[in-house]
Design an enzyme around this catalytic site. Sequence first.
Site, PDB file in Angstrom:
ATOM      1  N   LYS A 492     -13.721 -12.411 -15.015  1.00  0.00           N
ATOM      2  CA  LYS A 492     -13.839 -11.155 -14.271  1.00  0.00           C
ATOM      3  C   LYS A 492     -12.646 -10.998 -13.336  1.00  0.00           C
ATOM      4  CE  LYS A 492     -16.732 -13.265 -10.675  1.00  0.00           C
ATOM      5  NZ  LYS A 492     -17.979 -13.173  -9.909  1.00  0.00           N
ATOM      6  N   ARG A 590     -28.246 -12.616  -2.937  1.00  0.00           N
ATOM      7  CA  ARG A 590     -27.275 -11.589  -3.307  1.00  0.00           C
ATOM      8  C   ARG A 590     -27.945 -10.636  -4.283  1.00  0.00           C
ATOM      9  NH1 ARG A 590     -21.491 -13.628  -5.378  1.00  0.00           N
ATOM     10  NH2 ARG A 590     -22.772 -14.332  -7.132  1.00  0.00           N
ATOM     11  N   TYR A 716      10.899  -5.062  10.448  1.00  0.00           N
ATOM     12  CA  TYR A 716      10.189  -4.025  11.193  1.00  0.00           C
ATOM     13  C   TYR A 716       9.646  -4.552  12.524  1.00  0.00           C
ATOM     14  CZ  TYR A 716       9.986  -0.651   7.311  1.00  0.00           C
ATOM     15  OH  TYR A 716      10.294   0.262   6.333  1.00  0.00           O
ATOM     16  N   MET A 765       6.425  -3.585   2.558  1.00  0.00           N
ATOM     17  CA  MET A 765       5.615  -3.212   1.402  1.00  0.00           C
ATOM     18  C   MET A 765       6.144  -3.839   0.120  1.00  0.00           C
ATOM     19  SD  MET A 765       4.700   0.568  -0.113  1.00  0.00           S
ATOM     20  CE  MET A 765       3.751   1.065   1.335  1.00  0.00           C
TER      21      MET A 765
END
Length: 821
Positions: A492, A590, A716, A765
């Site tokens: 998954k 859960r 930054y 980024m």
Amino acid sequence: MEYAIKEIARVIGAKTNQLLDDTVSLLLTDSRRLSFPEKSLFFALKTKTNDGHRYIQELYKLRVRNFVVSDMLPEFESMKDANFLIVKDTLRALQKLATHHRKQFNIPVIGITGSNGKTIVKEFLYQLLHNEFNIVRSPRSYNSQLGVPLSVWQMSEKNTLGIFEAGISQPDEMERLQPIIAPTIGIITNIGEAHQENFLSSNQKCMEKLTLFNDCEAIIYDGDDLFIANCIESACLSHKAIAWSRTDSEAPLFIESIDKKEFETIIHCTLLGFNRVVTIPFTDDASIENVIHCMAVMLYLKPTSVNDVTKFLHLEPVAMRLDVKQGINNCLLINDTYNSDINSLDIALDFQQSRRVGKQLKSTLILSDILQSGTLPKSLYKKVADLVRRKKIDRIIGIGRDLKEYASVFEIEKEFYTTTEEFIKSPSFKKFKDELILIKGSRHFHFEQISELLEKKVHETILEVNLDAIVHNFNQYRSKLKPETKMVCMVKAFGYGAGSYELAKTLQEHRCDYLAVAVADEGAELRKEGISIPIIVMNPEFSSFNVLFENHLEPEVYSFRLLDAMIRETERRGITSYPIHIKIDTGMHRLGFQPEDVPAICERLRAQSGVIARSVFSHLAGSDSYVFDDFTHQQLDKFTKAAGELESGLEYKVIKHILNSAGIERFAAYQMDMVRLGIGLYGVSASGQKGLRNVSTLKTTILQIQNVPAGDSIGYSRMSYVKRDSRIAIIPIGYADGLDRHFSNGGGEVLINGQRCPIIGNICMDACMIDVTDIHAQEGDAVIIFGDELPVSELSDKLKTIPYEILTSISPRVKRVYFRE
């Protein structure tokens, strides 16, 4: 060489059901690798995870008629035209046969062992000596109890030199390999930590490896390695030792100096008293040592072969793996320019076919002339054409004068060119689309140009995924289980970030019982890619019923609402006995039914015919820590009782499973009928188990290095300042790629040329900055974010999270590159 089946029966000491006259020339141990059935002898090997006897009926249908077995099963009795050679141990029989084959040849044979560098030394020797000898050698890293006999079986009358690797992971293994290789010249590269857990000491491991050289004429080793030197003396092999040295000027090969330049290394040495200057195109210590081993072997084997020192300058790096990469126009590329001979072509074609299942891709082979084969071109390319036909290749593109001359033997779609450059300039080169392309060529043809042009150009940051490591980890956990226990592998979340299809395909090949995904769409994607084994959907949504049924996906059912909906939907569609998996909540809280719901579940299921409980399971909340062992045992007890009640109430057998990765490691006694392997498959042990292999390596490259004066800020918001004149490297990975911004300003490190470098400034980024002031680094160097030497668990520990989060955070824009070693 062909052997009569009667001779083989005598050699391996087999009992027989009958002995029909037949001859074989190929040894087969994996039913998926069948090429020439009429000439194949199949050995039904038994391992901890599989049994070759299961595949005999399938092989019989494919016209295989000769089998070595340890069990004569009832279903074999109907195969009246087949030979069954019955032995106690099929692997030992294979090794006996290979030993007999080896005895037919009186040629120099080099045996290589050690912890690292075996394959590199072997391939360097081949590059350096192939013009002077007709060489047979181990394909890739075939150095195991199985790989060695298969390698030696390749020996034929045309060969004048053999080079074989031998690796061991347990005591007493080399004793079996020694007579198979029977080396006349031995090389021991080094002794490292690999497989140390299976030996009492490094000394024991080294002595075991030296067993390979009991009957050697000469043993080549680094005389400055006192540990190996002492072991050779203890093994009473000193009289055979030929040591090279950096310190002993009396050594046959004395290394006077090693001068590393930017892109090459100059070695000043004395060979039997003659001064030589050897230049090699490598600067790393391992490659330098590997080349010196080769020089020493050449000096002993054929001293004149060292006279031409220019051949060392032309050594090429050894690619150790089959890479799978995304190509242009929806093509998939398999890059294999590691070596080019008929045996490695067979291996590569098998790998290509294993990647084809379920894909609507045309299979194309780009092949160069096979050089130094020792076989007449006409017969060689007839054999290649037969192999290509049997592997169901759709098209061949041949490059080289010999292939072009014998183009007529290929009876498939084909085109031929004299040179790589001619092919690249041809109109055909621009027309690749929807193809699975194997690029297989001798180094002389520089097929890396083809690979580079056909590869889809994307982000320079990549996630390398080692499919062999997946198989290793799968088998590591399988070895803890009973043979009948099934295994579910979790793929998954895009295979925990590694990419679900390639992993699923590899697991399917190795007979995984079940796969598990989170949602139905993940399962549907795997079905589109040809995955046929059962798939459990762990979090099915009510809107996904169409996807479930259309793709034969088996849902987890955790509530009466979902159970009733499944029953209504199957009845509406006229479906009966659709498999579902009942989830019991034993303390995780859960999803799941409560244990007291079991009687009502049984009542619901008995009253309908649309669904059937395939399994019942629960999930352990704290199996990774001994702190929670009391709670874990409570969960195990609750589940055992609830599962027993369910099975009793339904009056049919239901698969029971509760163990996750940590559970398999720590509570194997509760394996029941099936276990679920998650994070352990990807090389991360939840409980600290040793022996797993890293699967994923996130890497990038240095784009630029800037010289920044003391006092300047980086990045930054000016959060970091350099206190000295610094060299700052910029790498193309940022938080959009999955590099967590909390690693900014010294919070994280990367690995460059084996050395750790801190991240400086805020992570951007698409990029971040690294301080490389204290190391040798240059633009274009590889940068490891996590991998073998910088474990993903170390990154997760710094963030106070878990490895799952790091792995699954890798952005889809980061290209996944899959490889086999």
